[in-house]
Design a protein around this motif. Structure first.
Motif, PDB file in Angstrom:
ATOM      1  N   CYS A  41      -5.654   4.878   7.599  1.00 53.54           N
ATOM      2  CA  CYS A  41      -4.791   3.998   6.806  1.00 53.54           C
ATOM      3  C   CYS A  41      -3.520   3.838   7.619  1.00 53.54           C
ATOM      4  O   CYS A  41      -2.942   4.831   8.067  1.00 53.54           O
ATOM      5  CB  CYS A  41      -4.469   4.625   5.451  1.00 53.54           C
ATOM      6  SG  CYS A  41      -3.076   3.812   4.649  1.00 53.54           S
ATOM      7  N   PHE A  42      -3.092   2.581   7.799  1.00 56.06           N
ATOM      8  CA  PHE A  42      -1.884   2.346   8.603  1.00 56.06           C
ATOM      9  C   PHE A  42      -0.746   1.787   7.738  1.00 56.06           C
ATOM     10  O   PHE A  42       0.171   1.161   8.238  1.00 56.06           O
ATOM     11  CB  PHE A  42      -2.219   1.433   9.786  1.00 56.06           C
ATOM     12  CG  PHE A  42      -3.229   2.070  10.708  1.00 56.06           C
ATOM     13  CD1 PHE A  42      -2.842   3.026  11.644  1.00 56.06           C
ATOM     14  CD2 PHE A  42      -4.580   1.777  10.594  1.00 56.06           C
ATOM     15  CE1 PHE A  42      -3.779   3.653  12.458  1.00 56.06           C
ATOM     16  CE2 PHE A  42      -5.526   2.402  11.401  1.00 56.06           C
ATOM     17  CZ  PHE A  42      -5.125   3.344  12.343  1.00 56.06           C
ATOM     18  N   LEU A  43      -0.895   2.011   6.437  1.00 60.89           N
ATOM     19  CA  LEU A  43       0.157   1.688   5.473  1.00 60.89           C
ATOM     20  C   LEU A  43       0.548   0.211   5.490  1.00 60.89           C
ATOM     21  O   LEU A  43       1.743  -0.108   5.469  1.00 60.89           O
ATOM     22  CB  LEU A  43       1.381   2.588   5.711  1.00 60.89           C
ATOM     23  CG  LEU A  43       1.124   4.084   5.494  1.00 60.89           C
ATOM     24  CD1 LEU A  43       2.325   4.904   5.930  1.00 60.89           C
ATOM     25  CD2 LEU A  43       0.809   4.382   4.034  1.00 60.89           C
ATOM     26  N   CYS A  44      -0.428  -0.647   5.523  1.00 59.12           N
ATOM     27  CA  CYS A  44      -0.104  -2.084   5.469  1.00 59.12           C
ATOM     28  C   CYS A  44       0.408  -2.461   4.086  1.00 59.12           C
ATOM     29  O   CYS A  44       1.052  -3.493   3.925  1.00 59.12           O
ATOM     30  CB  CYS A  44      -1.338  -2.923   5.832  1.00 59.12           C
ATOM     31  SG  CYS A  44      -2.564  -3.025   4.510  1.00 59.12           S
ATOM     32  N   GLY A  45       0.081  -1.658   3.079  1.00 65.63           N
ATOM     33  CA  GLY A  45       0.606  -1.879   1.730  1.00 65.63           C
ATOM     34  C   GLY A  45      -0.248  -2.758   0.828  1.00 65.63           C
ATOM     35  O   GLY A  45       0.054  -2.916  -0.362  1.00 65.63           O
ATOM     36  N   ARG A  46      -1.336  -3.311   1.359  1.00 65.89           N
ATOM     37  CA  ARG A  46      -2.088  -4.297   0.562  1.00 65.89           C
ATOM     38  C   ARG A  46      -2.764  -3.685  -0.663  1.00 65.89           C
ATOM     39  O   ARG A  46      -2.778  -4.284  -1.726  1.00 65.89           O
ATOM     40  CB  ARG A  46      -3.118  -5.012   1.442  1.00 65.89           C
ATOM     41  CG  ARG A  46      -2.474  -5.975   2.423  1.00 65.89           C
ATOM     42  CD  ARG A  46      -3.507  -6.734   3.245  1.00 65.89           C
ATOM     43  NE  ARG A  46      -2.862  -7.678   4.145  1.00 65.89           N
ATOM     44  CZ  ARG A  46      -2.391  -7.362   5.358  1.00 65.89           C
ATOM     45  NH1 ARG A  46      -2.503  -6.128   5.802  1.00 65.89           N
ATOM     46  NH2 ARG A  46      -1.809  -8.279   6.104  1.00 65.89           N
ATOM     47  N   CYS A  47      -3.343  -2.460  -0.515  1.00 62.63           N
ATOM     48  CA  CYS A  47      -4.072  -1.921  -1.676  1.00 62.63           C
ATOM     49  C   CYS A  47      -3.101  -1.610  -2.818  1.00 62.63           C
ATOM     50  O   CYS A  47      -3.460  -1.761  -3.990  1.00 62.63           O
ATOM     51  CB  CYS A  47      -4.929  -0.713  -1.298  1.00 62.63           C
ATOM     52  SG  CYS A  47      -4.022   0.651  -0.566  1.00 62.63           S
TER      53      CYS A  47
ATOM     54  N   CYS B 113      -8.191  -4.341   2.127  1.00 60.42           N
ATOM     55  CA  CYS B 113      -7.871  -3.352   3.171  1.00 60.42           C
ATOM     56  C   CYS B 113      -8.366  -3.765   4.562  1.00 60.42           C
ATOM     57  O   CYS B 113      -9.564  -3.974   4.763  1.00 60.42           O
ATOM     58  CB  CYS B 113      -8.468  -1.996   2.803  1.00 60.42           C
ATOM     59  SG  CYS B 113      -8.128  -0.766   4.086  1.00 60.42           S
ATOM     60  N   PRO B 114      -7.467  -3.842   5.534  1.00 58.01           N
ATOM     61  CA  PRO B 114      -7.883  -4.242   6.895  1.00 58.01           C
ATOM     62  C   PRO B 114      -8.672  -3.178   7.639  1.00 58.01           C
ATOM     63  O   PRO B 114      -9.177  -3.453   8.713  1.00 58.01           O
ATOM     64  CB  PRO B 114      -6.554  -4.504   7.624  1.00 58.01           C
ATOM     65  CG  PRO B 114      -5.470  -4.356   6.632  1.00 58.01           C
ATOM     66  CD  PRO B 114      -6.015  -3.638   5.438  1.00 58.01           C
ATOM     67  N   THR B 115      -8.770  -1.941   7.104  1.00 56.51           N
ATOM     68  CA  THR B 115      -9.595  -0.950   7.802  1.00 56.51           C
ATOM     69  C   THR B 115     -10.863  -0.608   7.017  1.00 56.51           C
ATOM     70  O   THR B 115     -11.587   0.309   7.412  1.00 56.51           O
ATOM     71  CB  THR B 115      -8.815   0.343   8.142  1.00 56.51           C
ATOM     72  OG1 THR B 115      -8.403   0.965   6.924  1.00 56.51           O
ATOM     73  CG2 THR B 115      -7.625   0.081   9.034  1.00 56.51           C
TER      74      THR B 115
ATOM     75  N   ILE C  55      -3.263   3.397  -2.312  1.00 52.31           N
ATOM     76  CA  ILE C  55      -3.227   4.667  -1.562  1.00 52.31           C
ATOM     77  C   ILE C  55      -1.822   5.289  -1.531  1.00 52.31           C
ATOM     78  O   ILE C  55      -1.676   6.507  -1.628  1.00 52.31           O
ATOM     79  CB  ILE C  55      -3.805   4.472  -0.138  1.00 52.31           C
ATOM     80  CG1 ILE C  55      -4.300   5.794   0.431  1.00 52.31           C
ATOM     81  CG2 ILE C  55      -2.807   3.835   0.820  1.00 52.31           C
ATOM     82  CD1 ILE C  55      -5.214   5.657   1.641  1.00 52.31           C
TER      83      ILE C  55
ATOM     84  N   CYS D 270      -4.362  -1.600  12.495  1.00 54.28           N
ATOM     85  CA  CYS D 270      -5.636  -1.710  11.764  1.00 54.28           C
ATOM     86  C   CYS D 270      -6.674  -2.404  12.640  1.00 54.28           C
ATOM     87  O   CYS D 270      -7.820  -1.971  12.730  1.00 54.28           O
ATOM     88  CB  CYS D 270      -5.452  -2.519  10.471  1.00 54.28           C
ATOM     89  SG  CYS D 270      -4.408  -1.706   9.247  1.00 54.28           S
TER      90      CYS D 270
ATOM     91  N   LYS E 167     -10.495   7.868   4.360  1.00 52.93           N
ATOM     92  CA  LYS E 167      -9.491   7.478   5.362  1.00 52.93           C
ATOM     93  C   LYS E 167      -8.630   8.660   5.822  1.00 52.93           C
ATOM     94  O   LYS E 167      -8.154   8.677   6.952  1.00 52.93           O
ATOM     95  CB  LYS E 167      -8.587   6.373   4.794  1.00 52.93           C
ATOM     96  CG  LYS E 167      -9.355   5.061   4.573  1.00 52.93           C
ATOM     97  CD  LYS E 167      -8.409   3.929   4.273  1.00 52.93           C
ATOM     98  CE  LYS E 167      -9.112   2.712   3.712  1.00 52.93           C
ATOM     99  NZ  LYS E 167     -10.066   2.066   4.605  1.00 52.93           N
TER     100      LYS E 167
HETATM  101  S1  SF4 Z   1      -2.343   0.683   2.878  1.00 52.40           S
HETATM  102 FE1  SF4 Z   1      -4.251   0.434   1.720  1.00 52.40          FE
HETATM  103  S2  SF4 Z   1      -4.983  -1.543   2.369  1.00 52.40           S
HETATM  104 FE2  SF4 Z   1      -3.516  -0.913   3.943  1.00 52.40          FE
HETATM  105  S3  SF4 Z   1      -4.667   0.199   5.530  1.00 52.40           S
HETATM  106 FE3  SF4 Z   1      -3.997   1.719   4.037  1.00 52.40          FE
HETATM  107  S4  SF4 Z   1      -5.705   1.921   2.600  1.00 52.40           S
HETATM  108 FE4  SF4 Z   1      -5.984  -0.005   3.698  1.00 52.40          FE
END
Ligand code: SF4
Ligand code: SF4
Length: 326
Positions: free
Chosen positions: A298-304, A230-232, A314, A95, A285
């Motif tokens: 989106c790099f699937l950090c999981g926060r959203c 979201c970091p992005t 997402i 991200c 995204k």
């Molecule tokens: S998982 Fe959600 S919060 Fe994380 S980078 Fe993707 S869209 Fe952003």
């Protein structure tokens, strides 16, 4: 290889504070695990991603960028010491790499890079996720990485800045099993990544009808937590505050989930309906950014998914898209 136990990590980080403004995951008094100074709480390196995106250190929610008094202007003070930030996951590093690219293309954002350029980024990976779960090894995209093997953090430096830090570590671990850890990391099966790619293809093929986005919009309460976490997400707004005749120019995060996000001065709003905003959050995204940058942002950090009160982060939405239209 160089390696540190958890106890050694604490004193090592303390030893860096003369030269760096050190930020690390700490457990605050109220129980929150957050990036903070070492004296703000107990060091809490283990535990996976921190709840708040770590790159907000370079692009905070509110940032005073300029002061003006009469005809005198002063840009915001720069940092006294370079930042040393530990606690990025492999996904957080991806991200950050994207946001660096975003803020350097076309127009280089000097406010962002005043903090970012000299900063040292340290990822944490290995067997130190929640309950000892294996966290993916970043393998670059950061200055150095601390890979936990269950008893020690093995140090891998990738850049000159990272090597400078590595040189300060005296403790050696002759039997470091880094290849084993890399194999373990490579074997992590990420079903969400396959689903993300598939959902992206379907969105780009226009296979997802408006009715689907209307359903998602009906479940969204416009709390904006997904964007804030979201970091992005890089959208911001700029406003001026009059503080006793000193005008402060502040930039602050914006959210595409708010009604006024794209509203123009004429009153026209290209995203004036809820379903268009719900669609935009994901479409941007997976499709718009894909076209602009050549990859999904989106790099699937999981926060959203973690923060959304109505379960339409997402990953959940992607699963639904693939199930219904794939
Ligand atoms: S998982 Fe959600 S919060 Fe994380 S980078 Fe993707 S869209 Fe952003
Ligand atoms: S976190 Fe969920 S409910 Fe809140 S704005 Fe985002 S999608 Fe809507």
């Amino acid at each position: 290889m160089k390696a540190l136990t958890s106890a050694e990590m604490k004193s090592f980080l303390k030893s860096l504070t003369g030269e760096y403004d050190v930020r690390a995951p700490v457990r605050l008094e109220d129980g929150t695990r957050a990036l903070g100074h070492l004296d703000e709480g107990r060091l809490a390196i283990e535990g996976g991603p921190i709840a708040r995106k770590p790159n907000d250190i370079f692009f905070p929610q509110f940032d005073v960028i300029l002061n003006a008094k009469g005809n005198k202007f002063k840009v915001a003070d720069s940092l006294q010491k370079p930042l040393f930030v530990i606690g990025f996951t492999a996904e957080d590093c991806e991200c950050l790499e994207f946001v660096d690219k975003f803020y350097s293309e076309n127009f280089r954002d000097e406010i962002y890079f005043a903090k970012r350029d000299k900063a040292v980024i340290a990822a944490v990976s290995g067997k130190c996720g929640k309950d000892g779960e294996m966290l993916k090894i970043a393998g670059g995209k950061c200055d150095l990485e601390f890979i936990y093997d269950g008893s020690k953090y093995i140090v891998c430096a990738y850049t000159l800045k990272g090597k400078k830090i590595e040189e300060k570590i005296k403790c050696e671990e002759k039997s470091a099993k880094i290849d084993e850890l890399k194999k373990l990391s490579d074997s992590i099966h990420n079903e969400d990544l396959e689903i993300l790619k598939k959902a992206g293809e379907l969105i780009r093929k226009n296979a997802v009808p408006d009715d689907f986005w209307k359903e998602i919009a009906n479940r969204c309460i416009s709390c904006t937590a997904c964007n804030i976490a979201c970091p992005t997400c890089t959208c911001f707004d700029v406003c001026d505050h009059d503080r006793e005749r000193v005008i402060e120019r502040i930039r602050m995060w914006d959210s595409c989930q708010l009604d006024g996000f794209m509203r123009e001065a004429s009153g026209h709003n290209p995203l004036g309906e809820e379903y268009l905003r719900a669609r935009r959050r994901i479409h941007h995204k997976l499709a718009a950014d894909y076209e602009r940058w050549g990859h999904i942002t989106c790099f699937l950090c999981g926060r959203c998914d973690d923060v959304c009160p109505t379960n339409i982060g997402i990953k959940s939405v992607n699963r639904e898209i693939v199930k219904r239209f794939g």
